[in-house]
Design a protein around this motif. Sequence first.
Motif, PDB file in Angstrom:
ATOM      1  N   UNK A 171       5.963   2.728  -0.417  1.00 25.00           N
ATOM      2  CA  UNK A 171       5.119   1.989   0.590  1.00 25.00           C
ATOM      3  C   UNK A 171       5.193   0.812   1.432  1.00 25.00           C
ATOM      4  N   UNK A 172       4.762   0.179   2.163  1.00 27.69           N
ATOM      5  CA  UNK A 172       5.638  -0.551   2.816  1.00 27.69           C
ATOM      6  C   UNK A 172       6.098  -1.794   2.506  1.00 27.69           C
ATOM      7  N   UNK A 173       6.626  -1.645   1.003  1.00 29.85           N
ATOM      8  CA  UNK A 173       7.507  -2.284   0.708  1.00 29.85           C
ATOM      9  C   UNK A 173       8.561  -2.093   0.236  1.00 29.85           C
ATOM     10  N   UNK A 174       9.692  -1.194   1.449  1.00 27.64           N
ATOM     11  CA  UNK A 174      10.435  -1.025   0.486  1.00 27.64           C
ATOM     12  C   UNK A 174      11.160  -0.409  -1.073  1.00 27.64           C
ATOM     13  N   UNK A 175      10.895  -1.658  -1.931  1.00 26.64           N
ATOM     14  CA  UNK A 175      11.780  -2.235  -2.723  1.00 26.64           C
ATOM     15  C   UNK A 175      10.777  -0.703  -3.592  1.00 26.64           C
ATOM     16  N   UNK A 180       0.608  -1.304  -0.293  1.00 30.45           N
ATOM     17  CA  UNK A 180       0.307   0.097  -0.204  1.00 30.45           C
ATOM     18  C   UNK A 180       1.314   1.636  -0.010  1.00 30.45           C
ATOM     19  N   UNK A 181       0.437   2.115  -0.535  1.00 29.92           N
ATOM     20  CA  UNK A 181       1.322   3.683  -0.960  1.00 29.92           C
ATOM     21  C   UNK A 181       0.696   3.877   0.945  1.00 29.92           C
ATOM     22  N   UNK A 182       1.578   3.924   1.739  1.00 33.48           N
ATOM     23  CA  UNK A 182       1.861   4.711   2.970  1.00 33.48           C
ATOM     24  C   UNK A 182       2.538   6.444   3.173  1.00 33.48           C
ATOM     25  N   UNK A 183       3.055   6.898   2.271  1.00 29.32           N
ATOM     26  CA  UNK A 183       3.605   8.637   2.707  1.00 29.32           C
ATOM     27  C   UNK A 183       3.852   8.697   1.743  1.00 29.32           C
ATOM     28  N   UNK A 184       3.794  10.332   1.171  1.00 27.84           N
ATOM     29  CA  UNK A 184       4.364  10.661  -0.090  1.00 27.84           C
ATOM     30  C   UNK A 184       5.010  11.583   0.181  1.00 27.84           C
ATOM     31  N   UNK A 185       6.194  12.023   0.086  1.00 26.29           N
ATOM     32  CA  UNK A 185       7.248  13.098   0.002  1.00 26.29           C
ATOM     33  C   UNK A 185       7.443  13.958  -0.847  1.00 26.29           C
ATOM     34  N   UNK A 186       7.408  15.275  -1.469  1.00 23.40           N
ATOM     35  CA  UNK A 186       7.290  16.318  -1.472  1.00 23.40           C
ATOM     36  C   UNK A 186       8.188  17.148  -1.198  1.00 23.40           C
ATOM     37  N   UNK A 242      -2.833   7.990  -0.294  1.00 26.49           N
ATOM     38  CA  UNK A 242      -2.513   7.052   0.933  1.00 26.49           C
ATOM     39  C   UNK A 242      -3.537   6.256   1.571  1.00 26.49           C
ATOM     40  N   UNK A 243      -2.961   5.174   1.810  1.00 29.08           N
ATOM     41  CA  UNK A 243      -3.495   4.327   1.564  1.00 29.08           C
ATOM     42  C   UNK A 243      -3.972   3.027   1.088  1.00 29.08           C
ATOM     43  N   UNK A 244      -3.923   3.857  -0.272  1.00 23.53           N
ATOM     44  CA  UNK A 244      -4.276   3.151  -1.603  1.00 23.53           C
ATOM     45  C   UNK A 244      -3.546   1.679  -1.765  1.00 23.53           C
ATOM     46  N   UNK A 245      -4.038   0.780  -1.772  1.00 25.48           N
ATOM     47  CA  UNK A 245      -3.393  -0.543  -2.260  1.00 25.48           C
ATOM     48  C   UNK A 245      -2.212  -0.514  -3.608  1.00 25.48           C
ATOM     49  N   UNK A 246      -1.471  -0.195  -4.418  1.00 24.92           N
ATOM     50  CA  UNK A 246      -0.343  -0.066  -5.217  1.00 24.92           C
ATOM     51  C   UNK A 246      -0.868  -0.635  -6.325  1.00 24.92           C
ATOM     52  N   UNK A 247      -1.611  -2.065  -6.412  1.00 28.17           N
ATOM     53  CA  UNK A 247      -2.335  -3.009  -7.231  1.00 28.17           C
ATOM     54  C   UNK A 247      -3.320  -2.082  -8.194  1.00 28.17           C
TER      55      UNK A 247
END
Lengths: 437, 437
Positions: free
Chosen positions: A41-45, A3-9, A74-79
Motif C-alpha cells: 500500500x502507499x503506507x509502508x507500515x 490504498x493498495x498500490x501494487x502486488x508482488x508475487x 490495485x488502486x482499491x482502498x484498504x478499508x
Amino acid sequence: MPRITHVEVTDVRFPTSLSMDGSDAMNKDGDYSAAYVALRTDDPAVSGFGFTFTIGRGNDVCVLAAQRRAEPLIGREVAAVVGDLGGTYRDLASDSQLRWLGPDKGVEHLAMAAVMNAVWDLAARVADKPLWRLLVEMPAADLVDACDFTYLSDAITREEAIAMLESTRAGRDERLALLEQHGYPCYTTSAGWLGYSDDKLRRLCAEAVAEGYDHIKLKVGADLEDDVRRCTIAREVIGWDRHLMIDANQVWDVPQAIEWVDRLAEFKPLWIEEPTSPDDILGHATIRRAVAPIGVATGEHGMNRVLFKQMFQAEALDFCQLDSARLASINEIVPVYLMARKFGVPVCPHAGGVGLCELVQHLSIFDFLAVSATLENRVTEFVDHLHEHFVDPCIVEDGAYRLPTTAGYSAEMHAASVAAYAYPDGAYWSSSAQVAG
Amino acid sequence: MPRITHVEVTDVRFPTSLSMDGSDAMNKDGDYSAAYVALRTDDPAVSGFGFTFTIGRGNDVCVLAAQRRAEPLIGREVAAVVGDLGGTYRDLASDSQLRWLGPDKGVEHLAMAAVMNAVWDLAARVADKPLWRLLVEMPAADLVDACDFTYLSDAITREEAIAMLESTRAGRDERLALLEQHGYPCYTTSAGWLGYSDDKLRRLCAEAVAEGYDHIKLKVGADLEDDVRRCTIAREVIGWDRHLMIDANQVWDVPQAIEWVDRLAEFKPLWIEEPTSPDDILGHATIRRAVAPIGVATGEHGMNRVLFKQMFQAEALDFCQLDSARLASINEIVPVYLMARKFGVPVCPHAGGVGLCELVQHLSIFDFLAVSATLENRVTEFVDHLHEHFVDPCIVEDGAYRLPTTAGYSAEMHAASVAAYAYPDGAYWSSSAQVAG
C-alpha cells in the motif's frame, strides 16, 4: 486512508529434495515452494502477505495466475477491501473468463488461495489481531456473509451457519483459557518420510516421544514389506498407547487400498490417509466401510467446498484434512468447518510444506473456540521444517501449538529468505552449484 | 527419422464477446480462445497440432503451463513418441512436482490436453489416417495400453476394456458405410445463446429446422420468465416432434435446479444440461431422481476420468458430455467412453468454442464404430462459429457431421489466423480499436 498500490508475487523455492525431506510414495522429490503474494500500500507500515504452497515445478504458473487474479485489487482502498471480505472474494472469484479454467480447482484456485490469504492477513493486521481472534470476534452474521456458500445449500444454510457459530459463545472464554495454558494439540510427520533410513526413523520416533507427541505418522504405500518393517519399528518405539497414523499419498486404486490396509491392520493405525485419488468420494466411502475401525482421512488435495460437501454427504471420511493454501482461504474454509460440524466429522488440517503450519494453527484455534468447541479426535499436523523463514513462526511445545499473538495470519516471510530463494534468480538458485529444478 | 525440435505455444483469442456469441447464464462475455500447440520437427513436412479451449483471460496461464508440460518432448524421435502413446502420456503426466497442482484438473490438466492432442494429431499424420481411423484400426490391446486406467479399477479392468473393443468388430464395416452415407448426427446450439433477442432466436430456430436439425438447445437459468418465453418461442417454431434441450451452465444450487426445471417441464426438454456445479456428483444424482423423465446431462467441465467414473457409479447422468480439450486427450477420453458403455450412458460430446467441433467428430465416429456400436440417444453438439480458421474444418450437412478424410485430428489452424489473433501482439489485438481482454 491507504490504498493498495501494487502486488508482488514471488516464486520462492526451497531445495528440500536434496535431503528427501517430504518424500513419500507419490511425491518423491519435492522442492517445497510458495507462490508468495505481498499486497503493498502507499503506507509502508501496511501490507498483507499470503501464499499458496507447491512442490517445485509449476510454481511459476501459480505465480502468473496469482498476479492476474490480484490485479483488480490495485488502486482499491484498504478499508474497502478488508471492510467487505465477502465482496472482495466474490469480486475476484467471479471473473467469468477465469472461471472456465476451473471452476474452483487447480492452478487458478491455488492462486485465489494465495491472494485471499494475503487479503485476510491484511485484514487481521489492520484490525491489530491475530487472524484466529479476528474470526472469533467477528459477529457471526458478518463471518457467514464473508463465506462462499455457492452450491452448498443442500447441505447447510446461512441461518444454520449463523446459529452454529452463535451456539458456541457459551464456554468460549474457558476454552480460550485452556488453549492459552496447553496450546492446541498437534502430531508430527517429521519422523516418517519414506526416504529416511530405518535408523533415522527409529531415532526420530524416539525424539518425537521425548518431545511429548501422542500421535506419529508414517508414509506408506511404496512397498508392502517395507511398510510392515517400518510400522514394526514405529510401534516398538512409541508403544501401543500412542497413536500411529499411516499415509499413502494417493498411490492406490480402491481395491488395492483395501487389501494393503488390511495387511497393515495389525499395527492398529488410527487412520489411513489419502488411500486413493483425492477426487474419489465414492471410493473413499467404499474404503471406509471396508477398513473400519481404521479411520479414513483425506483433504490436502481436496480441491474445493463442493468436494468436501460430498465427502460428508457420502460418509466417506473419519477425519477431514482441509488445506489452508488449496481452498480459497477463509471464505471457503469456514463453510467446510461448518459442514464438518454438522456432519460430525473432526477437522485435522493438513500442514507441513512451507508455511502451512503457520496458517493452520489459526484455523484449529478458531475451530475449537467458535465451531466444534471440542478437541475430541482432533489433532493438527506439524512438520518441523522451514519455519526459520517466517517472521512470526509457529511455536510448538509439548506436542501443542502455542497461540499466535502477533497481528495477522503469520504468513510473512523474511525478506532475506524471499530474496535468497527466489527462483531462478535468487542467490541460492543462481549460484553455480545448484541444478535447476 | 525426424525428431521434435521445438514446441510453439500461442495464445490465440477471438473477440466473440463483441457479438454475444457464446453467451449464457454463467459465461456472459467469453472471448473464445485456444492455447495452441505446434510440435515442430526437423522435417518441415512433419508437425503435430493441438490445443485446449478457454474463454479469454487465463489463456496465457494455460500457454505457460503447456510450454512447461511439453518441454520433455523436445529432442525425442517422432517414431518413439507416437510409437508408444501410452508411455508418452505417462511420462508427461507423471511429473511428480506438477502433479501437486492438480492432480488431473484445472490449468495443468488443460495443458496436458493441449499437448497430448498435438501428440495424437502427430500420430495420425504419421500414420496418414484421420484420427478416428487410427483409433478404430489400432489393435484393441494397444489402444487400451495407451489409456490411463489409474483409479478406475473398481469400475473397469483392462481385460474388460479389450473385450469390449473386440466385441464391436462385428458389423463395423456396415456401420462405417452408414456413417459414410449419412454422417454422424449432430444438434445445434447456435440458435439459443442467452444474449440473442427473441426475433433472432425465432429466426435461428427456423433456420435450424430448415437445415435438417432434429435437436435444438437453448441456454436458460438467468431469469425464469425469460426462459418460459424463449422456450415457448422455440416450441412454436420447432414443434413437438423435434427435441428441445436446455442448458443452465451451472448457475443453480441443487434445490433451485429442481424447482426451476420443474417450471420448464411443460416444454418437455430432452435434457437439462449443467444444472449445478460440475463437481457435484451426488447433487446431479439428486437432481436426476427429481426431474425424471427429463434427462440430466453434464461433462463440459468434467475435470477428469475419476469424476466421470463416479457420475456413472452414482447413476447421476443420462447423457455424458465429455470435453475433448479438458480431458487429457485420447488417453483419458477412451476410458470414459468404455465406462460409459459399461454403465449404459450415451456420450454426446460437448463442442462449440473454437475447434472443439473439429475434434469431437473423430470421437463420435470412433464411439459408433468401436465402442457403443449404436446411435441411439446419441447426438453430438455443433456450433457454427470460427471453423474458417481451421485448415481441415468439420463439414456438417443435413444435421450430421461428414466423415473427416484428411490425416490427423483436424486441429491445425491457418497460420494467418494464428498470427492475426495472437494475443496481445497479433494484428487484430494490437490494432488501436481493440480493447484488451
